[in-house]
Design a protein around this motif. Sequence first.
Motif, PDB file in Angstrom:
ATOM      1  N   ARG A 183       0.862  -1.189   0.000  1.00 11.77           N
ATOM      2  CA  ARG A 183       0.000   0.000   0.000  1.00 11.77           C
ATOM      3  C   ARG A 183       0.903   1.246   0.000  1.00 11.77           C
ATOM      4  O   ARG A 183       1.890   1.309   0.743  1.00 11.77           O
ATOM      5  CB  ARG A 183      -0.878   0.004   1.248  1.00 11.77           C
ATOM      6  CG  ARG A 183      -1.670   1.295   1.424  1.00 11.77           C
ATOM      7  CD  ARG A 183      -2.694   1.177   2.531  1.00 11.77           C
ATOM      8  NE  ARG A 183      -3.734   0.243   2.160  1.00 11.77           N
ATOM      9  CZ  ARG A 183      -4.495  -0.430   3.031  1.00 11.77           C
ATOM     10  NH1 ARG A 183      -4.304  -0.271   4.329  1.00 11.77           N
ATOM     11  NH2 ARG A 183      -5.428  -1.246   2.604  1.00 11.77           N
ATOM     12  N   ILE A 184       0.539   2.229  -0.823  1.00  6.53           N
ATOM     13  CA  ILE A 184       1.330   3.461  -0.894  1.00  6.53           C
ATOM     14  C   ILE A 184       0.463   4.628  -0.435  1.00  6.53           C
ATOM     15  O   ILE A 184      -0.728   4.708  -0.770  1.00  6.53           O
ATOM     16  CB  ILE A 184       1.861   3.700  -2.326  1.00  6.53           C
ATOM     17  CG1 ILE A 184       2.760   2.531  -2.737  1.00  6.53           C
ATOM     18  CG2 ILE A 184       2.611   5.023  -2.410  1.00  6.53           C
ATOM     19  CD1 ILE A 184       3.481   2.711  -4.060  1.00  6.53           C
TER      20      ILE A 184
ATOM     21  N   VAL B 277       1.277  11.927   9.798  1.00  7.50           N
ATOM     22  CA  VAL B 277       1.526  11.115   8.594  1.00  7.50           C
ATOM     23  C   VAL B 277       2.128   9.768   8.994  1.00  7.50           C
ATOM     24  O   VAL B 277       1.671   8.701   8.538  1.00  7.50           O
ATOM     25  CB  VAL B 277       2.449  11.872   7.605  1.00  7.50           C
ATOM     26  CG1 VAL B 277       2.811  10.982   6.417  1.00  7.50           C
ATOM     27  CG2 VAL B 277       1.766  13.154   7.111  1.00  7.50           C
ATOM     28  N   ALA B 278       3.125   9.784   9.878  1.00  4.70           N
ATOM     29  CA  ALA B 278       3.748   8.520  10.318  1.00  4.70           C
ATOM     30  C   ALA B 278       2.724   7.650  11.043  1.00  4.70           C
ATOM     31  O   ALA B 278       2.671   6.427  10.825  1.00  4.70           O
ATOM     32  CB  ALA B 278       4.939   8.817  11.229  1.00  4.70           C
ATOM     33  N   GLY B 279       1.888   8.263  11.870  1.00  2.25           N
ATOM     34  CA  GLY B 279       0.864   7.513  12.615  1.00  2.25           C
ATOM     35  C   GLY B 279      -0.109   6.850  11.660  1.00  2.25           C
ATOM     36  O   GLY B 279      -0.438   5.670  11.809  1.00  2.25           O
ATOM     37  N   TYR B 280      -0.535   7.587  10.640  1.00  2.76           N
ATOM     38  CA  TYR B 280      -1.479   7.015   9.658  1.00  2.76           C
ATOM     39  C   TYR B 280      -0.809   5.854   8.906  1.00  2.76           C
ATOM     40  O   TYR B 280      -1.405   4.794   8.707  1.00  2.76           O
ATOM     41  CB  TYR B 280      -1.942   8.085   8.661  1.00  2.76           C
ATOM     42  CG  TYR B 280      -2.974   7.551   7.696  1.00  2.76           C
ATOM     43  CD1 TYR B 280      -4.332   7.611   7.992  1.00  2.76           C
ATOM     44  CD2 TYR B 280      -2.590   6.935   6.495  1.00  2.76           C
ATOM     45  CE1 TYR B 280      -5.280   7.065   7.125  1.00  2.76           C
ATOM     46  CE2 TYR B 280      -3.528   6.396   5.630  1.00  2.76           C
ATOM     47  CZ  TYR B 280      -4.877   6.479   5.948  1.00  2.76           C
ATOM     48  OH  TYR B 280      -5.807   5.936   5.099  1.00  2.76           O
TER      49      TYR B 280
ATOM     50  N   ALA C 178      -0.505   2.789  11.176  1.00  2.00           N
ATOM     51  CA  ALA C 178      -1.808   2.185  11.492  1.00  2.00           C
ATOM     52  C   ALA C 178      -2.445   1.511  10.270  1.00  2.00           C
ATOM     53  O   ALA C 178      -3.309   0.650  10.431  1.00  2.00           O
ATOM     54  CB  ALA C 178      -2.750   3.252  12.045  1.00  2.00           C
ATOM     55  N   ASN C 179      -2.008   1.907   9.069  1.00  3.86           N
ATOM     56  CA  ASN C 179      -2.662   1.400   7.859  1.00  3.86           C
ATOM     57  C   ASN C 179      -1.746   0.547   6.984  1.00  3.86           C
ATOM     58  O   ASN C 179      -2.016   0.351   5.802  1.00  3.86           O
ATOM     59  CB  ASN C 179      -3.245   2.569   7.052  1.00  3.86           C
ATOM     60  CG  ASN C 179      -4.430   3.197   7.749  1.00  3.86           C
ATOM     61  OD1 ASN C 179      -5.550   2.707   7.657  1.00  3.86           O
ATOM     62  ND2 ASN C 179      -4.176   4.273   8.495  1.00  3.86           N
TER      63      ASN C 179
END
Length: 428
Positions: free
Chosen positions: A2-3, A54-57, A60-61
């Motif tokens: 995923r990107i 951004v790093a957290g998203y 988490a994804n």
Amino acid sequence: MRILVLGGGGREHAIVVKLAESVLVTDIHVAPGNGGTAGIAKNISLDVEDGDAVAGYALANDVGLVVIGPEAPLVAGVADVVREAGIPVFGPGASGARLEGSKSFSKELMARHGLPAGFSSAFTDLEEALGYLGEVSAPIVIKADGLAAGKGVTVAMDVHTAREAIKECFEGRFGEAGNTVLVEEFLTGPECSLLAFTDGITVVPMAPAQDHKRAYENDEGPNTGGMGVYSPVPIVTDAEYDAMLDVMERTVAGLRSEGIDYRGVLYGGFILTDEGPKLLEFNARFGDPETQVVLPRLDGDLAEIMLACAEQRLADVDLAWKPEWAVSVVIASGGYPGEYKTGKMILGVERAAVIPGVTVYHAGTTLSADGTLLTAGGRVLNVTALGASFAEARQRAYDAVDCITWESMFFRTDIGAKAQRGRDAWKD
Ligand code: GLY
């Protein structure tokens, strides 16, 4: 894999389209994206200048690669935070992004490494800047040092315009970005953008492209983010191309020698002067709209290339450039680059997109709740066409533009026309 792509312009739509072709990519999230990316990726809401968000998203994804499109998150150091969190990032950290975030840093780096550029002086005091202007006179270029959303550069053909531009910077028109003002030589000749992939060691040039920065026909009117572009650039000689590539390689080596680990795109903006190519500026990202003609010509896997840049193994990757020509015409909102209205219904995009070789990239669009395509920015669409010749690509692009309509749209009818007349057209 995923990107996650950060950004929401035509550049990001072109990046998403190319990434979606990759066998390595399962799906793409885009923050914020636009009406065009909505069809092939998941548009999400995220503060793209907040590295922790951004790093957290991404964590988490299950994101395997973060691609940073615009300059603001790069200058804000988002790449550093994401890299620190262990996620590969395509885009330089804050130290490398200073090449774009501080024009004086960039000019000093050019001088330290003997890179060809026009003269330039930086000032933090109005009277000193005006005194220097009195010595060098006009035509002259005035630049706010920091990021100014593409509006911080004035090409002043007379001293009065230059004085006003200097005063506006110091009076705060661009906020802190104008606390330092550069007074730079006005270079004459055709412009050429050479972008390169780099992992901080290896430099792989992309195909050259030529933007049209002025708003109106015949390169008149105010500077814009770019009103149209084409690639390749037939007026560039082999010697000029080699000189530009040499500059790009020396720049990456120079950054490395100063301890700056630069991974992403290095954008060299050149003027082809009678004395050879000279640097106008560096950008720390893909150009917009250059990306919209360069990536369609890329014969390679963009996800593989970007991941290789992020993981410093670009030397292992093969890529080439398709022989087709590409022309892209920007359709803008009436009034751009000044005030303009948004929310206008756009018609005809589907009809344009079925013309052979045509892709319509969305730059400033949004979808209403009922799925209607609406304008949402100054530059709205980038109508790109590939063709077997320059003339065919141009014809297809303008045939596609003719299919599209909305209230008060405008575009330039002369994208690529000057280059078709040859190098002497710049002497007219
Ligand atoms: N095309 C100009 C830029 O991307 O800054």
